[in-house]
Design an enzyme around this catalytic site. Structure first.
Site, PDB file in Angstrom:
ATOM      1  N   VAL A 195       0.832  -1.209   0.000  1.00  0.00           N
ATOM      2  CA  VAL A 195       0.000   0.000   0.000  1.00  0.00           C
ATOM      3  C   VAL A 195       0.864   1.255   0.000  1.00  0.00           C
ATOM      4  O   VAL A 195       0.633   2.200  -0.765  1.00  0.00           O
ATOM      5  CB  VAL A 195      -0.941  -0.009   1.227  1.00  0.00           C
ATOM      6  CG1 VAL A 195      -1.668   1.330   1.373  1.00  0.00           C
ATOM      7  CG2 VAL A 195      -1.945  -1.153   1.109  1.00  0.00           C
ATOM      8  N   TRP A 238      -1.647  10.049  -0.807  1.00  0.00           N
ATOM      9  CA  TRP A 238      -2.674   9.394  -0.005  1.00  0.00           C
ATOM     10  C   TRP A 238      -2.596   7.895  -0.303  1.00  0.00           C
ATOM     11  O   TRP A 238      -2.367   7.488  -1.445  1.00  0.00           O
ATOM     12  CB  TRP A 238      -4.052   9.949  -0.386  1.00  0.00           C
ATOM     13  CG  TRP A 238      -5.191   9.420   0.409  1.00  0.00           C
ATOM     14  CD1 TRP A 238      -5.166   8.929   1.681  1.00  0.00           C
ATOM     15  CD2 TRP A 238      -6.559   9.353  -0.013  1.00  0.00           C
ATOM     16  NE1 TRP A 238      -6.428   8.566   2.082  1.00  0.00           N
ATOM     17  CE2 TRP A 238      -7.295   8.810   1.069  1.00  0.00           C
ATOM     18  CE3 TRP A 238      -7.219   9.704  -1.180  1.00  0.00           C
ATOM     19  CZ2 TRP A 238      -8.669   8.605   0.989  1.00  0.00           C
ATOM     20  CZ3 TRP A 238      -8.584   9.504  -1.255  1.00  0.00           C
ATOM     21  CH2 TRP A 238      -9.304   8.968  -0.184  1.00  0.00           C
ATOM     22  N   HIS A 239      -2.782   7.073   0.713  1.00  0.00           N
ATOM     23  CA  HIS A 239      -2.654   5.630   0.581  1.00  0.00           C
ATOM     24  C   HIS A 239      -3.975   4.971   0.981  1.00  0.00           C
ATOM     25  O   HIS A 239      -4.400   5.110   2.132  1.00  0.00           O
ATOM     26  CB  HIS A 239      -1.507   5.112   1.449  1.00  0.00           C
ATOM     27  CG  HIS A 239      -0.208   5.770   1.141  1.00  0.00           C
ATOM     28  ND1 HIS A 239       0.171   6.964   1.718  1.00  0.00           N
ATOM     29  CD2 HIS A 239       0.796   5.412   0.295  1.00  0.00           C
ATOM     30  CE1 HIS A 239       1.344   7.321   1.250  1.00  0.00           C
ATOM     31  NE2 HIS A 239       1.758   6.405   0.392  1.00  0.00           N
ATOM     32  N   SER A 240      -4.598   4.294   0.042  1.00  0.00           N
ATOM     33  CA  SER A 240      -5.872   3.625   0.307  1.00  0.00           C
ATOM     34  C   SER A 240      -5.652   2.116   0.256  1.00  0.00           C
ATOM     35  O   SER A 240      -5.626   1.500  -0.815  1.00  0.00           O
ATOM     36  CB  SER A 240      -6.933   4.044  -0.719  1.00  0.00           C
ATOM     37  OG  SER A 240      -8.172   3.441  -0.413  1.00  0.00           O
TER      38      SER A 240
END
Length: 312
Positions: A195, A238-240
């Site tokens: 991720v 941003w890390h989803s």
């Protein structure tokens, strides 16, 4: 029988989970046969409420929602409300969905759907593995009926996000994760370190969220607190986590590097409880039980996210 791949998602919505679910709702090649809900990011009452609301916003009232385990199997855990909001959806005060969850427990629904779609079912776990562990204990033959099992969890070289060594989903209920990693002969694993290697620019996400779509408008609202938290702590990207796992689940052909290794969950370590220990050199003689996602096509991933948000 439809040509679509039957898809069952075990989840704890959660802002990340919501984005992954929008991706699943938008996929033409899979038939979403149910959402089984666990506690994790926030408590079960909230995660069930959030799953029902997301189905409503997306116009997917046809997808059944099953409430599952409200607590880890053995030991209480701390949730992630500081990231997702106290209600898991950014504390925006949305009106609850009009329908309620089904009466069947999530673990029983997992078993029933595994029989109904035996040999074809894609099972995707986006939260703590409590429901799936309980299903396994009720029926250890469950893995024989699952065609593919994708898990978002773990940190393959012990760069954790909730402790120094452990990732949140596994650390929330390590006993459940241990049962699942022992009980399934093969898991496709999208871990926290993958991720972190597949973030996307906040500026891009903000553009995607301007789409003239009920899904984008709702997701913009519920994700604002999480995006601000991420920007403050992790910078431009941003890390989803759940979105990456869902991309790998829906379009495995996007994987650019995979490694097979034995993986086990540490239960007793003072500093390492909940860590996923990868036997990189295969020193202990255990069979490879996990395929580790090391690299995924970034452009494909971002296109799937953007399309899911823009869907009408």
């Amino acid at each position: 029988m439809t040509d679509k791949i039957p898809l069952l998602i075990d989840t704890d919505p959660g802002v990340d989970d919501a984005l992954a679910l929008l991706m699943a709702f938008n996929d033409p090649d899979h038939e979403l046969v149910g959402l089984t809900i666990a506690a994790g990011n926030v408590g079960l009452d909230y995660t069930v409420r959030n799953a029902l609301k997301l189905c409503e916003i997306a116009g997917r009232q046809d997808v059944p929602v099953y409430a599952g385990c409200a607590d880890p199997l053995l030991h209480p855990s701390v949730d992630a409300a500081h990231v997702h909001g106290r209600d898991g959806f950014g504390d925006i005060g949305f009106e609850p969905a009009t329908r309620e969850a089904e009466g069947e427990h999530a673990a029983l629904a997992i078993l029933r759907l595994s029989h109904q779609h035996a040999g074809r079912l894609l099972l995707v776990a986006l939260g703590p593995l409590t429901n799936i562990a309980l299903a396994l204990k009720l029926d250890p033959t469950l893995p024989q009926r699952i065609k593919r099992f994708v898990v978002m969890g773990g940190a393959v070289s012990a760069h954790g996000n909730i402790t120094a060594a452990a990732e949140f989903n596994v650390a929330f209920d390590p006993e459940a994760a241990h049962i699942v990693f022992q009980g399934f002969p093969h898991i496709d694993l999208a871990d926290w370190e993958a991720v972190m290697a597949h973030g996307f620019l906040h500026s891009k996400a903000e553009q995607w969220l301007q789409a003239d779509s009920p899904r984008a408008r709702f997701y913009d609202r519920i994700s604002l607190q999480t995006r601000n938290w991420s920007a403050d702590r992790r910078g431009d990207h941003w890390h989803s986590a759940d979105a990456l796992a869902m991309a790998y689940a829906l379009q495995p052909q996007g994987a650019q590097e995979l490694l097979d290794r034995p993986v086990a969950v540490e239960l007793a370590g003072t500093l390492t409880r909940g860590a996923t220990v990868v036997d990189w050199n295969r020193q202990h003689g255990r069979p490879d039980n996990a395929t580790l996602l090391m690299r995924y096509d970034q452009a494909r991933f971002e296109a799937l996210v953007q399309a899911a948000l823009a869907a009408g």
